[in-house]
Design a protein around this motif. Sequence first.
Motif, mmCIF file in Angstrom:
data_model
loop_
_atom_site.group_PDB
_atom_site.id
_atom_site.type_symbol
_atom_site.label_atom_id
_atom_site.label_comp_id
_atom_site.label_asym_id
_atom_site.label_seq_id
_atom_site.Cartn_x
_atom_site.Cartn_y
_atom_site.Cartn_z
ATOM 1 N N ASP A 15 24.170 8.339 -11.827
ATOM 2 C CA ASP A 15 23.688 7.085 -12.385
ATOM 3 C C ASP A 15 23.300 6.106 -11.283
ATOM 4 O OD1 ASP A 15 26.280 7.033 -11.600
ATOM 5 O OD2 ASP A 15 27.071 6.092 -13.411
ATOM 6 N N SER A 16 24.095 6.058 -10.201
ATOM 7 C CA SER A 16 23.744 5.150 -9.099
ATOM 8 C C SER A 16 22.501 5.642 -8.368
ATOM 9 C CB SER A 16 24.915 5.023 -8.123
ATOM 10 O OG SER A 16 25.292 6.286 -7.613
ATOM 11 N N ILE A 17 22.338 6.955 -8.232
ATOM 12 C CA ILE A 17 21.122 7.507 -7.625
ATOM 13 C C ILE A 17 19.915 7.133 -8.458
ATOM 14 C CG2 ILE A 17 19.908 9.650 -7.044
ATOM 15 C CD1 ILE A 17 22.676 10.880 -6.476
ATOM 16 N N ASN A 18 20.062 7.252 -9.774
ATOM 17 C CA ASN A 18 18.977 6.896 -10.684
ATOM 18 C C ASN A 18 18.562 5.441 -10.482
ATOM 19 O OD1 ASN A 18 17.453 8.241 -12.796
ATOM 20 N ND2 ASN A 18 18.307 6.739 -14.202
ATOM 21 N N LEU A 21 15.140 8.004 -24.574
ATOM 22 C CA LEU A 21 15.528 9.411 -24.598
ATOM 23 C C LEU A 21 14.375 10.359 -24.868
ATOM 24 C CD1 LEU A 21 18.823 8.989 -26.634
ATOM 25 C CD2 LEU A 21 18.636 9.479 -24.197
ATOM 26 N N VAL A 22 13.250 9.832 -25.335
ATOM 27 C CA VAL A 22 12.170 10.728 -25.770
ATOM 28 C C VAL A 22 10.874 10.568 -24.985
ATOM 29 C CG1 VAL A 22 13.079 10.932 -28.111
ATOM 30 C CG2 VAL A 22 11.509 9.066 -27.582
ATOM 31 N N THR A 23 10.743 9.486 -24.221
ATOM 32 C CA THR A 23 9.506 9.308 -23.458
ATOM 33 C C THR A 23 9.465 10.259 -22.264
ATOM 34 O OG1 THR A 23 8.068 7.609 -22.455
ATOM 35 C CG2 THR A 23 10.390 7.554 -21.881
ATOM 36 N N PRO A 24 8.281 10.749 -21.878
ATOM 37 C CA PRO A 24 8.190 11.642 -20.718
ATOM 38 C C PRO A 24 8.719 10.957 -19.459
ATOM 39 C CG PRO A 24 6.143 11.678 -21.969
ATOM 40 C CD PRO A 24 6.976 10.569 -22.545
ATOM 41 N N PRO A 25 9.428 11.689 -18.590
ATOM 42 C CA PRO A 25 9.998 11.074 -17.384
ATOM 43 C C PRO A 25 8.929 10.519 -16.459
ATOM 44 C CG PRO A 25 10.145 13.472 -17.277
ATOM 45 C CD PRO A 25 9.723 13.132 -18.672
ATOM 46 N N ARG A 26 9.183 9.367 -15.909
ATOM 47 C CA ARG A 26 8.274 8.747 -14.931
ATOM 48 C C ARG A 26 9.099 7.900 -13.983
ATOM 49 N NH1 ARG A 26 4.938 5.581 -19.450
ATOM 50 N NH2 ARG A 26 5.433 7.532 -20.510
ATOM 51 N N SER A 27 8.526 7.562 -12.844
ATOM 52 C CA SER A 27 9.283 6.832 -11.827
ATOM 53 C C SER A 27 8.478 5.676 -11.276
ATOM 54 C CB SER A 27 9.676 7.777 -10.687
ATOM 55 O OG SER A 27 10.291 7.062 -9.633
ATOM 56 N N SER A 28 9.194 4.611 -10.913
ATOM 57 C CA SER A 28 8.544 3.484 -10.224
ATOM 58 C C SER A 28 8.188 3.856 -8.793
ATOM 59 C CB SER A 28 9.487 2.272 -10.205
ATOM 60 O OG SER A 28 9.839 1.878 -11.503
ATOM 61 N N ARG A 84 15.704 14.303 -15.639
ATOM 62 C CA ARG A 84 16.585 14.145 -16.788
ATOM 63 C C ARG A 84 17.755 13.212 -16.474
ATOM 64 N NH1 ARG A 84 19.114 19.028 -18.871
ATOM 65 N NH2 ARG A 84 19.661 17.615 -20.569
ATOM 66 N N GLY A 85 17.509 12.184 -15.659
ATOM 67 C CA GLY A 85 18.588 11.294 -15.251
ATOM 68 C C GLY A 85 19.293 10.629 -16.413
ATOM 69 N N ILE A 86 18.526 10.022 -17.334
ATOM 70 C CA ILE A 86 19.115 9.324 -18.472
ATOM 71 C C ILE A 86 19.797 10.314 -19.402
ATOM 72 C CG2 ILE A 86 18.566 7.993 -20.543
ATOM 73 C CD1 ILE A 86 16.483 6.505 -18.926
ATOM 74 N N ASP A 87 19.188 11.477 -19.618
ATOM 75 C CA ASP A 87 19.823 12.511 -20.444
ATOM 76 C C ASP A 87 21.190 12.886 -19.892
ATOM 77 O OD1 ASP A 87 17.512 12.459 -21.847
ATOM 78 O OD2 ASP A 87 17.062 14.590 -21.682
ATOM 79 N N ARG A 88 21.268 13.041 -18.574
ATOM 80 C CA ARG A 88 22.527 13.432 -17.941
ATOM 81 C C ARG A 88 23.590 12.342 -18.106
ATOM 82 N NH1 ARG A 88 22.943 18.715 -17.726
ATOM 83 N NH2 ARG A 88 21.448 19.723 -16.335
#
Length: 333
Positions: free
Chosen positions: A67-70, A110-117, A136-140
């Motif tokens: 979670d902190s890495i995310n 939980l359902v949007t495709p993963p993306r990053s800033s 899958r950070g949020i899923d985890r």
Amino acid sequence: MFRLTRSLSRNLTALTCKPTNFSENRCSRHSRKSSCISGHVSRSRRSRRDSFGFRYPITTGAPSGKDSINALVHRDYSRLGAVHVRLDEDGLTLSSPGGFVEGITLENLLVTPPRSSNPLLADIVKRIGLAERIGRGIDRIYEGMLRYGRPVPDYTMSDATSVNLVLPKSDADIAFLEMILRHEERTGRAMPIDSLIILSRLRYERRLTTLDLIANTQKPEQATRTALEKLVEAGLVEAHGAGRGRTYTLSAKVYRHSGRKAAYVRQAGFDPIQQEQMVLKFIEKHGSIKRADAADLCRISLFQASRLLKSLVVSGKILSKGKGKGTVYVRRS
């Protein structure tokens, strides 16, 4: 910004050529910090209630530091401020500068495709094994809380300037975890996040409909109903009624495994014959009954109460008087 991008590019090149050195030199400090947090957040012990021999965190649901890495990877580096981690009696709280990535909201986390800033930074931490490539950070994080019988992660304090995550402090439910492990061992695959969410809500709110769960699974009604029916087939959930009035509770097996047999009887309600007798006894004592009274008495929905009363009218046991909301039911003389 140019210096940051060029520096990250050099690190990425170094990673490709010398992955071991990069991992040891650049990530040792983060690993030590994660280990320190983990030591305070969780302690591990072996379950003595079954033969799985699994180890589980006692206090919160994300002891590995993912979670902190995310938060570090997806924060907005154009804003001043730091990622803050706070551990207190309420649980673990993380705050990260900047809101959610464009297109991500509380309603579609939980359902949007993963993306990053920060795609390049995300790629670096994935290559060195600190995060998964599939995003899958949020899923985890959800999985880390729910499979141990804990409350869902709380993002509701997030806004346009910061993302705030709260992992409520809660003891692990060993019986619930063992149930999940048995199911996964039997099916040969991990339990989906939407199924964990459904089971979690039923643990706390006892009886729910499909519509009650849509906002939590963040999926359409049909997909949520399909997830519910799969849990029914697996013997983890029981369905009561049909059509729009169909409700769901945890199964007798789940309550029995957790040692709460009486709770199952209270939540599952009564069979049709018992319901008819309860309605007739109510009328004998009070003279009449309304639909709302029948629903409250038998712990069923208003729609199911209407069907129950109609069946008693058709069978000739009671009569209806009045129309609409003023309708009452009395014994046939």
